[in-house]
Structures are given as C-alpha cells and as structure tokens.
Design an enzyme around this catalytic site. Structure first.
Site, PDB file in Angstrom:
ATOM      1  N   CYS A  54      -0.790   2.421   9.024  1.00 17.51           N
ATOM      2  CA  CYS A  54       0.322   1.469   8.584  1.00 17.51           C
ATOM      3  C   CYS A  54      -0.605  -0.132   8.772  1.00 17.51           C
ATOM      4  O   CYS A  54      -0.711  -0.722   9.480  1.00 17.51           O
ATOM      5  CB  CYS A  54       1.210   1.267   9.816  1.00 17.51           C
ATOM      6  N   CYS A  98       1.872  -2.854  16.071  1.00 18.84           N
ATOM      7  CA  CYS A  98       1.786  -2.466  14.642  1.00 18.84           C
ATOM      8  C   CYS A  98       1.111  -3.591  13.837  1.00 18.84           C
ATOM      9  O   CYS A  98       1.406  -4.685  13.965  1.00 18.84           O
ATOM     10  CB  CYS A  98       3.079  -2.399  14.012  1.00 18.84           C
ATOM     11  N   CYS A 112       3.483   8.417   1.390  1.00 20.98           N
ATOM     12  CA  CYS A 112       3.797   7.359   2.377  1.00 20.98           C
ATOM     13  C   CYS A 112       4.214   6.025   1.791  1.00 20.98           C
ATOM     14  O   CYS A 112       3.045   5.316   1.041  1.00 20.98           O
ATOM     15  CB  CYS A 112       2.836   7.154   3.567  1.00 20.98           C
ATOM     16  N   CYS A 155       6.468  -7.318   6.878  1.00 18.20           N
ATOM     17  CA  CYS A 155       7.800  -7.088   7.976  1.00 18.20           C
ATOM     18  C   CYS A 155       8.176  -8.130   8.701  1.00 18.20           C
ATOM     19  O   CYS A 155       7.479  -8.842   9.142  1.00 18.20           O
ATOM     20  CB  CYS A 155       7.177  -5.839   8.770  1.00 18.20           C
ATOM     21  N   CYS A 206       6.753  -5.526  16.205  1.00 19.50           N
ATOM     22  CA  CYS A 206       6.443  -4.402  16.869  1.00 19.50           C
ATOM     23  C   CYS A 206       4.992  -4.973  17.466  1.00 19.50           C
ATOM     24  O   CYS A 206       4.013  -5.077  16.609  1.00 19.50           O
ATOM     25  CB  CYS A 206       6.491  -3.242  16.259  1.00 19.50           C
ATOM     26  N   GLU A 241       0.868  -1.172  -0.098  1.00 21.65           N
ATOM     27  CA  GLU A 241      -0.090  -0.045  -0.071  1.00 21.65           C
ATOM     28  C   GLU A 241       0.826   1.329   0.052  1.00 21.65           C
ATOM     29  O   GLU A 241       1.963   1.414   0.678  1.00 21.65           O
ATOM     30  CB  GLU A 241      -0.943  -0.038   0.992  1.00 21.65           C
TER      31      GLU A 241
HETATM   32  N1  SAH Z   1       9.341   0.055   9.918  1.00 26.59           N
HETATM   33  C1  SAH Z   1       9.376   1.304  10.014  1.00 26.59           C
HETATM   34  C2  SAH Z   1       8.636   2.355   9.151  1.00 26.59           C
HETATM   35  C3  SAH Z   1       7.153   1.914   8.901  1.00 26.59           C
HETATM   36  S1  SAH Z   1       6.115   1.876  10.411  1.00 26.59           S
HETATM   37  C4  SAH Z   1       9.480   1.825  11.404  1.00 26.59           C
HETATM   38  O1  SAH Z   1       8.883   1.056  12.391  1.00 26.59           O
HETATM   39  O2  SAH Z   1       9.731   3.120  11.868  1.00 26.59           O
HETATM   40  C5  SAH Z   1       5.765   3.938  10.374  1.00 26.59           C
HETATM   41  C6  SAH Z   1       5.367   4.443  11.766  1.00 26.59           C
HETATM   42  O3  SAH Z   1       4.128   3.909  12.183  1.00 26.59           O
HETATM   43  C7  SAH Z   1       6.379   3.865  12.885  1.00 26.59           C
HETATM   44  O4  SAH Z   1       6.544   4.788  14.025  1.00 26.59           O
HETATM   45  C8  SAH Z   1       5.301   2.967  13.647  1.00 26.59           C
HETATM   46  O5  SAH Z   1       5.934   2.423  14.913  1.00 26.59           O
HETATM   47  C9  SAH Z   1       4.021   3.466  13.703  1.00 26.59           C
HETATM   48  N2  SAH Z   1       2.940   2.497  13.583  1.00 26.59           N
HETATM   49  C10 SAH Z   1       2.785   1.478  13.427  1.00 26.59           C
HETATM   50  N3  SAH Z   1       1.765   0.757  13.785  1.00 26.59           N
HETATM   51  C11 SAH Z   1       1.038   1.943  14.493  1.00 26.59           C
HETATM   52  C12 SAH Z   1      -0.397   1.971  15.035  1.00 26.59           C
HETATM   53  N4  SAH Z   1      -1.105   1.021  15.051  1.00 26.59           N
HETATM   54  N5  SAH Z   1      -0.538   2.988  15.750  1.00 26.59           N
HETATM   55  C13 SAH Z   1       0.199   4.287  15.631  1.00 26.59           C
HETATM   56  N6  SAH Z   1       1.339   4.148  14.902  1.00 26.59           N
HETATM   57  C14 SAH Z   1       1.837   2.969  14.449  1.00 26.59           C
HETATM   58 FE1  SF4 Z   2       7.878  -3.571  10.918  1.00 32.60          FE
HETATM   59 FE2  SF4 Z   2       5.570  -2.216  11.914  1.00 32.60          FE
HETATM   60 FE3  SF4 Z   2       7.620  -2.572  13.484  1.00 32.60          FE
HETATM   61 FE4  SF4 Z   2       7.808  -0.831  11.275  1.00 32.60          FE
HETATM   62  S1  SF4 Z   2       6.440  -0.512  13.206  1.00 32.60           S
HETATM   63  S2  SF4 Z   2       9.530  -2.441  12.098  1.00 32.60           S
HETATM   64  S3  SF4 Z   2       6.648  -1.753   9.800  1.00 32.60           S
HETATM   65  S4  SF4 Z   2       6.390  -4.193  12.483  1.00 32.60           S
END
Ligand code: SAH
Ligand code: SF4
Length: 370
Positions: free
Chosen positions: A354, A132, A118, A125, A129, A105
């Site tokens: 995300c 996420c 974006c 991934c 996390c 996406e």
């Molecule tokens: N993998 C990279 C970039 C993609 S995620 C990273 O982790 O930085 C982009 C941002 O969205 C990151 O700061 C991530 O922690 C945040 N993010 C992911 N899931 C989220 C959620 N459910 N609510 C708010 N922020 C989120």
């Molecule tokens: Fe991967 Fe989501 Fe963690 Fe970013 S925030 S590194 S996309 S698992």
C-alpha cells in the site's frame, strides 16, 4: 504533445469525450443525444467492455460511417503507464499517470487458483492511519469512475484477456485495497464496480470483488445494498484506545458502531463472511490477550480474520510483530474456530505494498529501476 503522453490523453485535450466510465444508462443517453439508435448502446458496450476495443475502427458490427462519426466525437481511453514493474514472484505493479499528471498504483497478484487486482480509489488518502504509508500523503483528489475502471481495463490489456475466458482467468478477482478509502469516494467506486460486474462486459461477479474500508460506518450499508460485494474491514485493534491511535477514523465511528454495521451488513452470511484485517504491530496489538479479545469482539459476526505482517517503510513508527507472536496470535484465533490466514507479503522487491511505489516516485524518480 509532450514526450510520453499517450494519444488518448492528447485526444481528450482536443475536445473529444471519453466513453469509458459512463454507466450503461449514461452511455445510452449520450448515444441517443448523438443520434444513434438504442441498440447501438449494447453494441458499443460489448466492444468496449467485452472485447476491450480501444478504437472505433475495429468495431466491425457498426457501419463504417458510424465508426468514423464516433471517432470524431469520442475516445476510448486508458490510463498512461508511467512504470511497469514485475516482481520475481510474478506480482506486477503499474504506476499510472492520470491526465492531470497525478499518479496512482495498481497491483496484480497471480496465485494458483486466481489472479487478484488491487485497485486504488483515491490519489493519496484523507485518513491518517499511523502504520500506513499512504496515510502520510495528503489526499490529492478522488479518482473518477473512468480512472478506477481504467486500472482494471489496463490490467486486462496487459494480461491479454479480452475477451476473458469464463474460467481460469488471470484477472479473476478485484480488491479495493490500493491507495485511498473507497467508501469516501463511493459514487465513483460504485459506478465503476457496476460496470465491472455487468455480465455483458467485464463480468467479474460481486462474489469475486472485495471492498476494504477503514470503517466509514454510514456508507457500509449502502455498499452492501447497492453493490453486494464482499466487505473487508481494517480492524487492527480491539480497544477504542488503541484503534483511536492506529485508525483515527475510529474517533468518529468507534468500535461499537463499526461492529454493529458489520452485524447488519447486507449479504453477510457464513458462506460470505466479512474479512477483518489485522496488521500485526510489535508490542502494540499482538498479545495473546488481544487475540482473545478479538475473538470475543467478533462473536455473532460471520467473520474471517486476515493477519497482515506489518510492512515497514522508512520512518514508520512501528515494527512488525515477531514470527512467534504472529504464530501464537493465529493459533488462538484458529482455536476459536476462525480461519486466520497470515497474508504472505508479495512483490516486496517492487514495493507492492500500500502506497509505497507512489511515495518513492514522489521522493525521486531514480529510486527504482523499472
Ligand atoms: N483505505 C482502505 C483500503 C486501502 S488499505 C482501508 O484502510 O481498508 C488496504 C489494507 O492495507 C488495509 O487493511 C490497511 O490497513 C493495510 N495496510 C496499510 N499499510 C500497511 C502496512 N504498512 N503494512 C501492512 N498493512 C498495511
Ligand atoms: Fe487511508 Fe491507509 Fe488508512 Fe486505508 S489504511 S484509510 S489507505 S490511511
């Protein structure tokens, strides 16, 4: 050809080579091997990346016979659009289908003074996390340079910005904050972003590109040196204990290493600060003591703090902090001299956060109405 498949995808199946995604040097080598003079590289580059041409037929600065020969051997490809969703607030989201049918996406967020795209770097991934949604999907594969670049070129097509004006662009900024961890796919991300930054083509300056990492410490320096783009770090916690849970890569590269890499990030100055992203999770990382610890932790680093209200998803193990907790946290950080904007959620009606749309499409194709 199955229904919905684009000509370009079919064309690649017929053995023609894709040109988008080749670095300038690789394009020059390709065209030299094809028997074209060196100045043709510049011409093609201009047509592909400045004018946005998707066929050789329109390249009127090339002789007709050359155009015909090129069209027999090469293709200028775009990703296929599986879904195109527009939010009431102007946010637009594309679900793109790659040649191997995997989907990713890309989201466009228009604002008053800029338009930000974006961009995704991987299908899924490998990091997990816990807050996420992308983290609940396994890593399928890295995107190649063409697929990363294709997201930006497709957005320019949709926004009718070929060639793009020098000022007031609808697509003026790029954030590598879509699916995936860009520093675990650095080679392809770097090739794509170098093409994006090239002044004779897409020409988006490194000052308008931000790469977000969860903290892949060994690659951060290279990112600063080779690309010089702005860095965003997904910090989300102020102790190793909590960060180990939220962002498991912290077990490999703990806070002290991450912050040391930030302190020495090439090009970070007070004018070009590192953004620290901090997702607000109720009762987990959102206390006033956490805010004060955050300020202490970032001492000496040219930093901005971006507070992100947690975007919930079905089955998520967390809740978003209360508005009061976010306010108090933000005030404490502000009082310490940091700008700490709270990121307003955009495009919630099209699930623009995300990983969400991709997961919906995995669950069932009727869940969303395009
Ligand atoms: N993998 C990279 C970039 C993609 S995620 C990273 O982790 O930085 C982009 C941002 O969205 C990151 O700061 C991530 O922690 C945040 N993010 C992911 N899931 C989220 C959620 N459910 N609510 C708010 N922020 C989120
Ligand atoms: Fe991967 Fe989501 Fe963690 Fe970013 S925030 S590194 S996309 S698992």
């Amino acid at each position: 050809m199955t229904p919905g498949e684009t000509d370009a995808v079919a064309a690649v199946a017929d053995g023609r080579k894709a040109l988008v995604g080749l670095s300038r040097e690789a394009l020059a080598a390709e065209l030299a091997a094809f028997g074209l003079e060196p100045f043709r590289t510049r011409q093609l580059w201009h047509w592909i990346y400045h004018r946005g041409a998707t066929s050789f037929a329109v390249m009127t600065t090339l002789a007709k016979a050359v155009r015909e020969r090129l069209a027999e051997a090469y293709v200028i490809r775009r990703p296929e659009v599986a879904r195109d969703l527009q939010s009431a607030d102007g946010t637009r989201k594309w679900l793109l289908r790659m040649a191997d049918r995997h989907e990713i996406e890309t989201v466009h967020i228009p604002e008053e003074d800029r338009g930000t795209l974006c961009v995704s770097s991987q299908v899924g991934c490998s990091l997990t996390c816990r807050f996420c949604h992308t983290g609940t999907q396994r890593l399928v594969r890295n995107l190649d340079a063409a697929e990363i670049l294709g997201q930006i070129m497709l957005a320019r097509d949709a926004l009718a910005e070929w060639p793009a004006p020098p000022d007031g662009r609808l697509l003026s900024n790029i954030v590598m904050m879509g699916m995936g961890e860009p520093l675990l796919n650095f080679e392809h991300v770097a090739t794509a972003l170098k093409i994006v930054m090239d002044g004779d083509g897409i020409a988006i300056s490194k000052r308008r590109i931000t790469l977000s990492t969860s903290g892949v410490v060994p690659v951060m320096k290279r990112c600063g040196e080779e690309l010089g783009v702005n860095l965003a770090v997904s910090l989300h916690a102020v102790t190793d204990e909590i960060r180990d849970q939220l962002v498991p890569i912290n077990r490999k590269y703990p806070l002290a290493d991450l912050l040391a890499a930030c302190r020495s990030y090439p090009g970070a100055t007070n004018a070009r600060r590192i953004t620290f992203e901090y997702v607000m999770l109720r009762g987990v990382n959102d206390s006033p003591a956490d805010a004060r610890a955050l300020v202490r932790l970032l001492q000496g680093i040219p930093a901005k703090i971006n507070l992100i209200p947690f975007n919930p998803w079905p089955g998520a193990p967390y809740e978003c902090s209360t508005p009061d907790a976010i306010q108090t946290f933000g005030d404490l950080v502000n009082a310490a001299g940091y700008a700490s904007p709270v990121r307003t959620p955009r495009g919630q009606d099209i699930m623009a956060a995300c990983g969400q749309l991709k997961s919906t499409s995995l669950r069932g194709r009727d869940a969303l109405v395009a």
